[in-house]
Design an enzyme around this catalytic site. Structure first.
Site, mmCIF file in Angstrom:
data_model
loop_
_atom_site.group_PDB
_atom_site.id
_atom_site.type_symbol
_atom_site.label_atom_id
_atom_site.label_comp_id
_atom_site.label_asym_id
_atom_site.label_seq_id
_atom_site.Cartn_x
_atom_site.Cartn_y
_atom_site.Cartn_z
ATOM 1 C CB SER A 86 -9.580 24.500 85.918
ATOM 2 O OG SER A 86 -10.909 24.479 85.527
ATOM 3 C CG ASN A 87 -12.656 21.087 90.122
ATOM 4 O OD1 ASN A 87 -12.080 20.023 90.270
ATOM 5 N ND2 ASN A 87 -12.697 22.017 91.073
#
Ligand SMILES: Cc1ncc(COP(=O)(O)O)c(C=O)c1O
Length: 348
Positions: A86-87
């Protein structure tokens, strides 16, 4: 709603919501001369990959509201559950450091002997990373609750970021503000289309701002995951956020232009069109997209232009929501794809 708001009236409503300043705003709006000429449109890229917070991206804007909420309830430790790649996890880890709160990241994935991309950044940023191999993203919820209970038993005041009131609303507020920036940067010119990689949250903010201001702009979301129903979620979040801003405004799912068509086999699985779009933006404009979100969104935009869904001569803003650390995690797919493209163009 009776009458439309002015941009400054909408801005002051957004400014009335508590926030912690993290982002470098406004982000640049970059004109793309070569792609504009080749596509027969006027193409601008809103560089939300440059928002700051450890390589930046769209979450930096919404973390301003979400972290303000965590501080307002007196949290002393943050808990967040997302995909291992995940960013959002990366930007959250940077924001947590800036406000001095420890962060426990419960990440869905498999342990990696040599972490790359966002996961590597999470570790560098010093988050307490716990990788769990669970079937779906929804399976993280009981683990988040159990982690929070355990912390409470030890006398802590944990805040589960996924459960915050501002989780989705913060993203919508952030992108309502982003639309105001775009309008200011375009000096009175109003885009005909705005394209964004979105499962609904960012798109909700663009939609509500556009409706509140009475614009005719098409706000087109390109989804990168099957986890959310983008039509229902964008409509619901836009309406909830309008309510928070004291606006008498509703958005219904049939007003939401979103598509799952460019997602391919699933979240995080690169598509040939997405990879081709990465190469195109890189080689024509020097802009790096990513294989999980923005490459697929650009593939959607390019296909819509080719099919005439975006009328020739239109003014189009593509919002670059970030995600480039994934380029390094997908080095094998990208390298293979570039070799295949090169041999095709040599005719071998
Ligand atoms: C680079 C990037 N683009 C787009 C999105 C989707 O944003 P939204 O929350 O608006 O669906 C994300 C979400 O993680 C992201 O990391």
């Amino acid at each position: 709603m009776n009458g439309f708001l002015t941009p400054s009236a909408l801005r002051s409503r957004i400014y009335s919501i508590p926030r912690v300043r993290f982002a470098f705003l406004p982000t640049p709006l970059q004109y793309c001369p070569t792609l504009s000429r080749e596509l027969g449109i006027s193409l601008w890229v809103k560089r939300d990959d440059l928002t700051g917070l450890a390589f930046g991206g769209n979450k930096t804007r919404n973390l301003e509201f979400r972290m303000a909420e965590a501080l307002s309830v007196g949290a002393d430790v943050l808990v967040f559950g997302v995909e291992a790649s995940s960013n959002s996890a990366r930007q959250t880890a940077a924001a947590a450091n800036m406000i001095g709160l420890p962060l426990i990241l419960i990440l869905r994935g498999k342990p990696e002997s040599s972490p790359q991309g966002n996961l590597l950044c999470d570790l560098i940023l010093g988050a307490d990373v716990r990788i769990v191999d669970v079937p779906t993203i929804h399976s993280l919820d009981p683990i988040l609750k159990e982690t929070a209970k355990e912390l409470q038993r030890k006398g802590h005041r944990p805040f589960i970021l996924n459960h915050g009131k501002m989780f989705a609303t913060g993203a919508a507020l952030a992108y309502a503000e982003c639309l105001l920036e775009i309008l200011e940067q375009m000096d009175g010119r109003v885009p005909d289309y705005i394209y964004i990689s979105s499962g609904g949250k960012g798109q909700a903010g663009l939609l509500l701002a556009s409706k509140a201001l009475g614009l005719q702009t098409h706000i087109v979301g390109i989804a990168a995951t099957f986890n959310e129903d983008p039509w229902e979620s964008a409509a619901r979040i836009a309406s909830e956020t309008a309510n928070l801003l004291g606006l008498d405004l509703m958005i219904s799912p049939n007003e939401v232009e979103n598509t799952l068509e460019y997602l391919g086999p699933g979240y995080g699985i690169p598509t040939p069109e997405g990879l081709r779009s990465i190469l195109l933006f890189a080689r024509k404009e020097g802009i790096l997209l990513d294989p999980v979100y923005t490459g697929k969104a650009a593939a959607g935009l390019l296909d819509h232009v080719r099919k005439g869904k975006v009328a020739p001569g239109s003014t189009v803003v593509f919002i670059h929501t970030g995600g480039q650390p994934a380029l390094f995690a997908y080095s094998n797919s990208l390298t293979r794809f570039m070799q295949e493209e090169a041999s095709l163009s040599r005719g071998s």
